[in-house]
Write a protein that holds these residues in place. Structure first.
Motif, PDB file in Angstrom:
ATOM      1  N   THR A 552       1.143  -1.295   0.136  1.00 31.46           N
ATOM      2  CA  THR A 552       0.152   0.412  -0.290  1.00 31.46           C
ATOM      3  C   THR A 552       0.742   1.066   0.498  1.00 31.46           C
ATOM      4  N   GLN A 553       1.737   1.238   0.327  1.00 34.97           N
ATOM      5  CA  GLN A 553       3.061   2.088   0.858  1.00 34.97           C
ATOM      6  C   GLN A 553       3.796   2.771  -0.794  1.00 34.97           C
ATOM      7  N   MET A 554       3.926   1.731  -1.228  1.00 33.14           N
ATOM      8  CA  MET A 554       4.606   2.096  -2.406  1.00 33.14           C
ATOM      9  C   MET A 554       3.700   2.553  -3.263  1.00 33.14           C
ATOM     10  N   GLU A 555       1.988   2.097  -3.434  1.00 32.04           N
ATOM     11  CA  GLU A 555       1.408   2.549  -4.155  1.00 32.04           C
ATOM     12  C   GLU A 555       0.900   3.764  -3.657  1.00 32.04           C
ATOM     13  N   ARG A 556       1.306   4.730  -2.556  1.00 31.10           N
ATOM     14  CA  ARG A 556       1.410   5.618  -1.902  1.00 31.10           C
ATOM     15  C   ARG A 556       2.108   6.662  -2.566  1.00 31.10           C
ATOM     16  N   VAL A 557       3.146   6.161  -2.658  1.00 26.33           N
ATOM     17  CA  VAL A 557       4.693   7.309  -2.844  1.00 26.33           C
ATOM     18  C   VAL A 557       5.242   6.968  -4.577  1.00 26.33           C
ATOM     19  N   ALA A 558       4.047   5.632  -5.419  1.00 29.61           N
ATOM     20  CA  ALA A 558       4.501   6.352  -6.377  1.00 29.61           C
ATOM     21  C   ALA A 558       3.026   7.549  -7.064  1.00 29.61           C
ATOM     22  N   ALA A 559       2.242   7.342  -6.160  1.00 29.44           N
ATOM     23  CA  ALA A 559       1.302   8.877  -6.634  1.00 29.44           C
ATOM     24  C   ALA A 559       1.121  10.425  -6.405  1.00 29.44           C
ATOM     25  N   HIS A 560       3.002  10.278  -4.796  1.00 30.55           N
ATOM     26  CA  HIS A 560       3.285  11.566  -4.967  1.00 30.55           C
ATOM     27  C   HIS A 560       4.171  12.048  -6.014  1.00 30.55           C
ATOM     28  N   THR A 561       5.183  10.630  -6.874  1.00 25.83           N
ATOM     29  CA  THR A 561       6.220  11.618  -7.656  1.00 25.83           C
ATOM     30  C   THR A 561       6.302  11.505  -8.870  1.00 25.83           C
ATOM     31  N   ARG A 562       6.487  12.258  -9.874  1.00 29.32           N
ATOM     32  CA  ARG A 562       6.585  12.053 -11.550  1.00 29.32           C
ATOM     33  C   ARG A 562       7.948  11.579 -11.883  1.00 29.32           C
ATOM     34  N   HIS A 563       8.679  11.371 -11.232  1.00 26.01           N
ATOM     35  CA  HIS A 563       9.765  10.743 -10.544  1.00 26.01           C
ATOM     36  C   HIS A 563       9.531   8.865 -11.197  1.00 26.01           C
ATOM     37  N   ALA A 564      10.004   7.866 -11.653  1.00 29.46           N
ATOM     38  CA  ALA A 564      10.266   6.176 -11.103  1.00 29.46           C
ATOM     39  C   ALA A 564      10.237   6.046 -10.007  1.00 29.46           C
ATOM     40  N   VAL A 565       9.968   5.357  -9.079  1.00 33.25           N
ATOM     41  CA  VAL A 565      10.363   5.355  -7.467  1.00 33.25           C
ATOM     42  C   VAL A 565      11.331   4.167  -7.612  1.00 33.25           C
ATOM     43  N   LEU A 566      12.922   4.671  -6.614  1.00 28.48           N
ATOM     44  CA  LEU A 566      14.141   3.917  -6.813  1.00 28.48           C
ATOM     45  C   LEU A 566      13.744   3.343  -4.716  1.00 28.48           C
ATOM     46  N   VAL A 567      13.694   1.529  -5.435  1.00 30.60           N
ATOM     47  CA  VAL A 567      13.855   0.811  -4.512  1.00 30.60           C
ATOM     48  C   VAL A 567      14.851   0.081  -3.712  1.00 30.60           C
ATOM     49  N   VAL A 568      14.975   0.735  -2.117  1.00 30.13           N
ATOM     50  CA  VAL A 568      16.338  -0.568  -1.588  1.00 30.13           C
ATOM     51  C   VAL A 568      15.777  -1.180  -0.083  1.00 30.13           C
ATOM     52  N   PRO A 569      16.273  -2.922  -0.901  1.00 24.92           N
ATOM     53  CA  PRO A 569      15.700  -4.208   0.467  1.00 24.92           C
ATOM     54  C   PRO A 569      16.978  -3.453   1.068  1.00 24.92           C
TER      55      PRO A 569
END
Length: 586
Positions: A552-569
């Protein structure tokens, strides 16, 4: 009442919760406040953090006046709003000037009271009031404080201002006439007395089972003890116990936590300590907050579940490659305390060096962890720090040297007296920040910023300076000035990287920070989601229970940014040293 939390047995009137950003200070302080109220005590929970998320956790709108919490009789919540406190402070100082003050005198004082240091002392003024007669109506006043560096600054102010005001009744500081401060001297002294009284005040150091968090708690313990705050307790939050033996991610998390606790710094070992287990859900809402301190939390099944395939994601290396297309620029890494800003900033800096760039890496964070994180010299990378104490002394020496030749001995003594004001530090730090921003004209500068609230005060100072320069150079000359704010607004000059964790509160606070930046006409460039379990493919039931929330939080982040979401495991190896940091790039 959960008896295993010892500080609830015979709590003092004032309880301060402090620690490294992201350790769960707000969750623990709120859960303790609810437990005290449920036990029949009248409780006031106070946030001194400009980036507080109490409103989201409790589902209420925070104000600078006490607000009742639905579902928890006898609990009220207060957020010390820096802007509202500053407005009230200015009004009191101007009113004290009396009817004999001219319009020019009042205008001069209003200008003196326009800076970020006024906001700080106004916030401290509210804080001091609660430590004296302001908390009289409550059995307990619980303070949910800003991350460590900012909190140490706040708790040191009673002693700093008491010393500054003692015997000082002349001139004007950056907070207006000293007479305006003198009227608060008794209040400041009362605050200092309450903080130092072990029968009235307990400081609760909150950490996680993590070496960095425990080391910072130890440093904080020593510094608070030096300030006279000796009644201290320790709470270790989010202690993880795996539910089956087959998941390597779960085994690594548990082993790292056990090792950190076994090697706990000596300064923390004498303290009465409590451990709070990691819960399956975030501490949002009354059921989760009450469950945080429950002796027997709901259990997840011990059976292993099929591993979720590691999530496909954009990597930090892609961001570095994009940034490296330029020849120079300022990269500011911002976010809530504890999300890993220092780690991400250091990894980006190393990545740029590997692309052949010359990079300066610096920090505005009072807690300053850069040297510990890097743990090595890297060719092509210079590392610095905006040290508040060093910058303040440099600023004071510069002012005194520049003006000494034109002053009498009495006037020089008065100038030095004025510069002893604790808010001089705010001005000095801003000047140092401006210098670092300007360095990006010829090379890459990666700036690891302080936690959100402290950074916003610095941004306020940047805005105030910009407005002052525009006024002073109004007309044709205004077209030739370039202020630090203008550089931050220039998307070709500055790239803002927002760092968050895949959890509800850090995402909400990063979104709020983005809104604040946009109001200043500064557009964030990209978001980085750090420490993602979803990207690891874990099969542990407790960790799996947390993955739905993470999606759910990943989807929220994607909605907030105009850039591709960067993820660090999330990684089993602590990200310390060049090799571990470069591994985060992916």
């Amino acid at each position: 009442m959960p008896a295993h939390i010892h500080l609830l047995d015979q709590p003092t009137k004032y309880l301060f919760f402090t620690g490294k950003g992201g350790v769960g200070k707000t969750s623990v302080s709120t859960a303790v406040s609810i437990a005290l109220a449920d036990a029949g005590k009248k409780v006031l929970l106070v946030s001194t953090d400009a980036a507080s998320n109490l409103d989201e956790m409790l589902g209420i709108e925070l104000r600078n006046q006490p607000v009742a919490v639905p579902g928890v009789p006898r609990l009220q919540v207060l957020n010390i709003d820096p802007d509202a406190a500053a407005v009230d402070y200015r009004a009191r100082v101007v009113q004290q000037m009396g009817p004999q003050a001219s319009d020019q005198d009042i205008a001069t004082v209003r200008e003196q009271l326009s800076g970020a240091c006024t906001t700080e002392i106004a916030t401290f003024d509210e804080f001091s009031n609660l430590l004296s007669h302001g908390g009289a109506a409550y059995d307990h006043v619980v303070f949910d404080t800003a991350p460590t560096g900012h909190t140490l600054r706040l708790l040191s102010l009673p002693k700093a201002w008491s010393g500054f005001l003692e015997g000082n009744d002349r001139g004007a500081s950056c907070l207006g006439p000293h007479s305006g401060l003198k009227m608060q001297e008794q209040l400041f002294n009362a605050a200092l007395a309450a903080l130092s009284d072990v029968t009235q005040t307990t400081v609760v150091l909150v950490a996680r089972p993590d070496k960095g968090a425990l080391d910072e708690a130890a440093r904080t313990s020593d510094e608070l003890r030096a300030l006279g705050l000796t009644n201290q307790r320790l709470v270790v939050n989010a202690v993880f116990h795996r539910t089956h033996a087959d998941d390597p991610i779960a085994a690594a998390i548990e082993a790292l936590g056990r090792k950190a606790l076994d090697e706990m710094p000596a300064a923390l070992r004498p303290l009465v300590a409590n451990h709070i287990p990691l819960r399956a859900v975030d501490s949002v809402g009354l059921p989760a907050l009450r469950g945080l301190l429950a002796a027997e939390p709901p259990r997840t099944t011990g059976a292993a579940t099929p591993a979720v395939p590691a999530m496909d994601h954009h990597k930090l290396s892609e961001l570095v490659a994009e940034l490296a297309q330029g020849e120079r620029g300022l990269i500011m890494v911002m976010g809530k305390g504890g999300v890993g800003k220092t780690t991400i900033a250091a990894a980006i800096a190393l990545g740029l060096v590997r692309h052949g760039k010359s990079v300066h890496l610096s920090t505005t964070d009072p807690a300053a962890h850069l040297t510990v994180t890097l743990n090595a010299d890297v060719p092509g990378l210079s590392v610095g720090r905006i040290d508040p104490k060093a910058e303040t002394q440099k600023y004071v020496d510069k002012i005194v040297t520049a003006r000494a030749a034109t002053l009498t001995e009495d006037e020089k003594a008065l100038l030095i007296e004025d510069l002893r004001s604790p808010c001089t530090e705010e001005v000095a730090v801003f000047h140092a920040f401006s210098h670092v921003v300007a360095q990006a004209r010829s090379s890459f500068v990666v700036l690891d910023t302080a936690p959100t609230g402290h950074s916003l005060l610095l941004m306020d100072a940047t805005g105030a300076y910009h407005r002052q320069m525009v006024r002073e150079f109004e007309g044709k000359a205004a077209a030739r000035i370039v202020t630090p704010l203008m550089r931050l607004q220039d998307a070709d000059y500055t790239r803002i990287i927002l760092v968050t964790l895949p959890e509800s509160t850090p995402v909400s606070q990063a979104a709020a920070l983005q809104d604040d930046l946009r109001r200043a006409q500064i557009e964030p460039f990209a978001w980085v989601v750090n420490k993602s379990l979803l990207a690891t493919g874990t099969a542990d039931p407790l960790l799996q229970a947390r993955l739905d929330s993470e999606r759910t939080q990943m989807e929220r982040v994607a909605a907030h940014t105009r850039h591709a979401v960067l993820v660090v495991p999330w990684t089993a190896q602590p990200p310390i040293g060049p090799s571990a940091l470069e591994a985060l790039l992916g």
